[in-house]
Design an enzyme around this catalytic site. Structure first.
Site, PDB file in Angstrom:
ATOM      1  N   LYS A  15       0.837  -1.213   0.000  1.00  0.00           N
ATOM      2  CA  LYS A  15       0.000   0.000   0.000  1.00  0.00           C
ATOM      3  C   LYS A  15       0.872   1.262   0.000  1.00  0.00           C
ATOM      4  CE  LYS A  15      -1.894  -1.184   3.952  1.00  0.00           C
ATOM      5  NZ  LYS A  15      -1.105  -2.400   4.279  1.00  0.00           N
ATOM      6  N   ARG A  91      -9.595   0.975   9.062  1.00  0.00           N
ATOM      7  CA  ARG A  91      -9.081  -0.339   9.420  1.00  0.00           C
ATOM      8  C   ARG A  91     -10.069  -1.139  10.253  1.00  0.00           C
ATOM      9  NH1 ARG A  91      -3.205   0.543   9.081  1.00  0.00           N
ATOM     10  NH2 ARG A  91      -2.117  -1.305   9.754  1.00  0.00           N
ATOM     11  N   ARG A 131      12.210  -5.023   4.296  1.00  0.00           N
ATOM     12  CA  ARG A 131      11.842  -3.609   4.108  1.00  0.00           C
ATOM     13  C   ARG A 131      12.832  -2.677   4.803  1.00  0.00           C
ATOM     14  NH1 ARG A 131       5.903  -1.570   5.344  1.00  0.00           N
ATOM     15  NH2 ARG A 131       6.243  -2.479   7.403  1.00  0.00           N
ATOM     16  N   ARG A 164      11.698  -0.679  10.550  1.00  0.00           N
ATOM     17  CA  ARG A 164      10.688  -0.241  11.510  1.00  0.00           C
ATOM     18  C   ARG A 164      10.674  -1.169  12.721  1.00  0.00           C
ATOM     19  NH1 ARG A 164       5.254   0.734   8.036  1.00  0.00           N
ATOM     20  NH2 ARG A 164       4.390  -0.536   9.714  1.00  0.00           N
ATOM     21  N   ARG A 175       0.114  -8.514  13.442  1.00  0.00           N
ATOM     22  CA  ARG A 175      -0.584  -7.488  12.651  1.00  0.00           C
ATOM     23  C   ARG A 175      -1.426  -8.145  11.562  1.00  0.00           C
ATOM     24  NH1 ARG A 175       4.526  -4.390  10.975  1.00  0.00           N
ATOM     25  NH2 ARG A 175       3.210  -3.497   9.363  1.00  0.00           N
TER      26      ARG A 175
HETATM   27  P1  AP5 Z   1       4.896  -1.610   1.856  1.00  0.00           P
HETATM   28  O1  AP5 Z   1       4.490  -0.842   0.657  1.00  0.00           O
HETATM   29  O2  AP5 Z   1       5.681  -0.920   2.899  1.00  0.00           O
HETATM   30  O3  AP5 Z   1       3.637  -2.360   2.468  1.00  0.00           O
HETATM   31  P2  AP5 Z   1       2.374  -1.786   3.215  1.00  0.00           P
HETATM   32  O4  AP5 Z   1       1.175  -2.463   2.637  1.00  0.00           O
HETATM   33  O5  AP5 Z   1       2.355  -0.288   3.202  1.00  0.00           O
HETATM   34  O6  AP5 Z   1       2.659  -2.374   4.656  1.00  0.00           O
HETATM   35  P3  AP5 Z   1       2.706  -1.727   6.111  1.00  0.00           P
HETATM   36  O7  AP5 Z   1       3.438  -2.699   6.972  1.00  0.00           O
HETATM   37  O8  AP5 Z   1       3.197  -0.318   6.081  1.00  0.00           O
HETATM   38  O9  AP5 Z   1       1.188  -1.729   6.408  1.00  0.00           O
HETATM   39  P4  AP5 Z   1       0.505  -1.664   7.718  1.00  0.00           P
HETATM   40  O10 AP5 Z   1      -0.863  -1.346   7.243  1.00  0.00           O
HETATM   41  O11 AP5 Z   1       0.621  -2.825   8.612  1.00  0.00           O
HETATM   42  O12 AP5 Z   1       1.316  -0.494   8.505  1.00  0.00           O
HETATM   43  P5  AP5 Z   1       0.915   0.998   8.826  1.00  0.00           P
HETATM   44  O13 AP5 Z   1       2.126   1.819   8.741  1.00  0.00           O
HETATM   45  O14 AP5 Z   1      -0.313   1.405   8.099  1.00  0.00           O
HETATM   46  O15 AP5 Z   1       5.713  -2.901   1.329  1.00  0.00           O
HETATM   47  C1  AP5 Z   1       6.322  -3.798   2.239  1.00  0.00           C
HETATM   48  C2  AP5 Z   1       7.675  -4.241   1.659  1.00  0.00           C
HETATM   49  O16 AP5 Z   1       7.444  -5.052   0.503  1.00  0.00           O
HETATM   50  C3  AP5 Z   1       8.568  -3.094   1.203  1.00  0.00           C
HETATM   51  O17 AP5 Z   1       9.891  -3.412   1.504  1.00  0.00           O
HETATM   52  C4  AP5 Z   1       8.331  -3.015  -0.302  1.00  0.00           C
HETATM   53  O18 AP5 Z   1       9.494  -2.553  -0.981  1.00  0.00           O
HETATM   54  C5  AP5 Z   1       8.021  -4.471  -0.655  1.00  0.00           C
HETATM   55  N1  AP5 Z   1       7.008  -4.577  -1.707  1.00  0.00           N
HETATM   56  C6  AP5 Z   1       5.904  -3.807  -1.888  1.00  0.00           C
HETATM   57  N2  AP5 Z   1       5.207  -4.242  -2.952  1.00  0.00           N
HETATM   58  C7  AP5 Z   1       5.878  -5.314  -3.434  1.00  0.00           C
HETATM   59  C8  AP5 Z   1       5.639  -6.194  -4.542  1.00  0.00           C
HETATM   60  N3  AP5 Z   1       4.576  -6.044  -5.343  1.00  0.00           N
HETATM   61  N4  AP5 Z   1       6.526  -7.199  -4.736  1.00  0.00           N
HETATM   62  C9  AP5 Z   1       7.619  -7.347  -3.928  1.00  0.00           C
HETATM   63  N5  AP5 Z   1       7.904  -6.533  -2.873  1.00  0.00           N
HETATM   64  C10 AP5 Z   1       7.033  -5.543  -2.639  1.00  0.00           C
HETATM   65  O19 AP5 Z   1       0.469   0.839  10.365  1.00  0.00           O
HETATM   66  C11 AP5 Z   1       1.406   0.592  11.382  1.00  0.00           C
HETATM   67  C12 AP5 Z   1       0.702   0.581  12.729  1.00  0.00           C
HETATM   68  O20 AP5 Z   1       0.061   1.861  12.964  1.00  0.00           O
HETATM   69  C13 AP5 Z   1      -0.438  -0.440  12.889  1.00  0.00           C
HETATM   70  O21 AP5 Z   1       0.048  -1.714  13.249  1.00  0.00           O
HETATM   71  C14 AP5 Z   1      -1.271   0.234  13.999  1.00  0.00           C
HETATM   72  O22 AP5 Z   1      -0.679   0.044  15.262  1.00  0.00           O
HETATM   73  C15 AP5 Z   1      -1.175   1.698  13.634  1.00  0.00           C
HETATM   74  N6  AP5 Z   1      -2.250   2.151  12.731  1.00  0.00           N
HETATM   75  C16 AP5 Z   1      -2.086   2.646  11.474  1.00  0.00           C
HETATM   76  N7  AP5 Z   1      -3.277   2.961  10.927  1.00  0.00           N
HETATM   77  C17 AP5 Z   1      -4.223   2.649  11.864  1.00  0.00           C
HETATM   78  C18 AP5 Z   1      -5.630   2.725  11.881  1.00  0.00           C
HETATM   79  N8  AP5 Z   1      -6.332   3.176  10.825  1.00  0.00           N
HETATM   80  N9  AP5 Z   1      -6.269   2.315  13.006  1.00  0.00           N
HETATM   81  C19 AP5 Z   1      -5.587   1.867  14.083  1.00  0.00           C
HETATM   82  N10 AP5 Z   1      -4.257   1.750  14.134  1.00  0.00           N
HETATM   83  C20 AP5 Z   1      -3.565   2.139  13.019  1.00  0.00           C
END
Ligand code: AP5
Length: 224
Positions: A15, A91, A131, A164, A175
């Site tokens: 994402k 979410r 990552r 991270r 997660r």
């Molecule tokens: P990446 O693009 O970083 O993946 P992502 O889907 O963004 O994953 P996240 O881990 O950031 O998502 P998340 O939703 O768990 O975390 P968030 O920061 O929102 O890609 C991952 C890796 O794969 C990278 O190295 C990339 O290069 C590689 N890659 C990407 N696409 C690829 C492909 N097609 N092929 C191969 N490799 C690929 O949330 C973190 C924390 O914040 C949560 O756990 C929670 O505690 C809190 N939080 C955030 N939002 C909320 C909410 N709305 N409500 C409550 N708590 C929240």
């Protein structure tokens, strides 16, 4: 009219990577609640400490805090006029309902489309273990699939990349389970609303980007 799109999917689905790539072509800002919540690490308040502790364990921050932070961000002038690429929010069903209400009442808008990125739990762990991120800009790399030109260094800023804190395999699995339990019900919610678009997230990063840009541009055309 402004175009609000949601990127939905488990950790590691891509994402954030896609959102950062499509901002320029769609001219819509990327709004990640993960990035907004991580930015609270510099604040020394009880709320910021609680948020950090929840994130480190892979839990979800409560809906009210998350949506208040999102609202504040959407109120900034660069978001209001063209919409936003919402990454990691909503979410929970409660967040989805609050978002609908907030957009309707405060922005005279609605969610235009929801893009679902699906990958398996093992693939999530594999991607996330490689990552690397720029802690200041949030730009994402992968040591194998999307490496920086110089190992450990951001191509754009020349500063060091980090892992991270919540990227340890056990936390990623936590997660992922939370995604299945709390977030996956949104798939039916948005499918029923006729807003769901499925993206094959198992393709290489660069193959996904143009499809997403085309789909968002089509939404921008229909929303005028
Ligand atoms: P990446 O693009 O970083 O993946 P992502 O889907 O963004 O994953 P996240 O881990 O950031 O998502 P998340 O939703 O768990 O975390 P968030 O920061 O929102 O890609 C991952 C890796 O794969 C990278 O190295 C990339 O290069 C590689 N890659 C990407 N696409 C690829 C492909 N097609 N092929 C191969 N490799 C690929 O949330 C973190 C924390 O914040 C949560 O756990 C929670 O505690 C809190 N939080 C955030 N939002 C909320 C909410 N709305 N409500 C409550 N708590 C929240």
């Amino acid at each position: 009219m402004a175009t609000y799109v949601v990127l939905l999917g488990p950790p590691g689905a891509g994402k954030g990577s896609q959102a950062k790539r499509i901002v320029k072509e769609t001219a819509i800002p990327h709004v990640s609640t993960g990035d907004l919540l991580r930015a609270m690490k510099d604040q020394d308040t009880p709320l910021a400490r609680r948020v950090q502790a929840i994130m480190a364990e892979g839990g979800l921050v409560d809906d009210d805090t998350t949506m208040a932070i999102l609202r504040e961000r959407l109120m900034e002038p660069d978001s209001c006029d063209r919409g936003a690429i919402l990454d990691g929010v909503p979410r929970t069903l409660a967040q989805a309902e609050t978002l609908d209400k907030m957009l309707a009442e405060e922005f005279s808008a609605a969610v235009g489309g929801v893009f679902l990125f699906s990958i398996s739990e093992d693939e999530a762990v594999r991607r996330i273990s490689g990552r690397r991120v720029n802690p200041d800009t949030g730009r994402v790399y992968h040591v194998e699939f999307d490496p920086p030109k110089v190992e450990g260094i951001d191509d754009e800023t020349g500063t060091s990349l980090i892992q991270r804190e919540d990227d340890k395999p056990a936390v990623v699995r936590e997660r992922y389970q939370l995604y299945l339990e709390k977030t996956a019900p949104l798939i039916d919610f948005y499918r029923a609303a006729g807003k769901l678009h499925e993206i094959d997230a198992n393709r290489p990063i660069d193959e996904i980007t143009p499809d997403l840009v085309d789909a968002i541009k089509a939404l921008q055309r229909t929303s005028g």
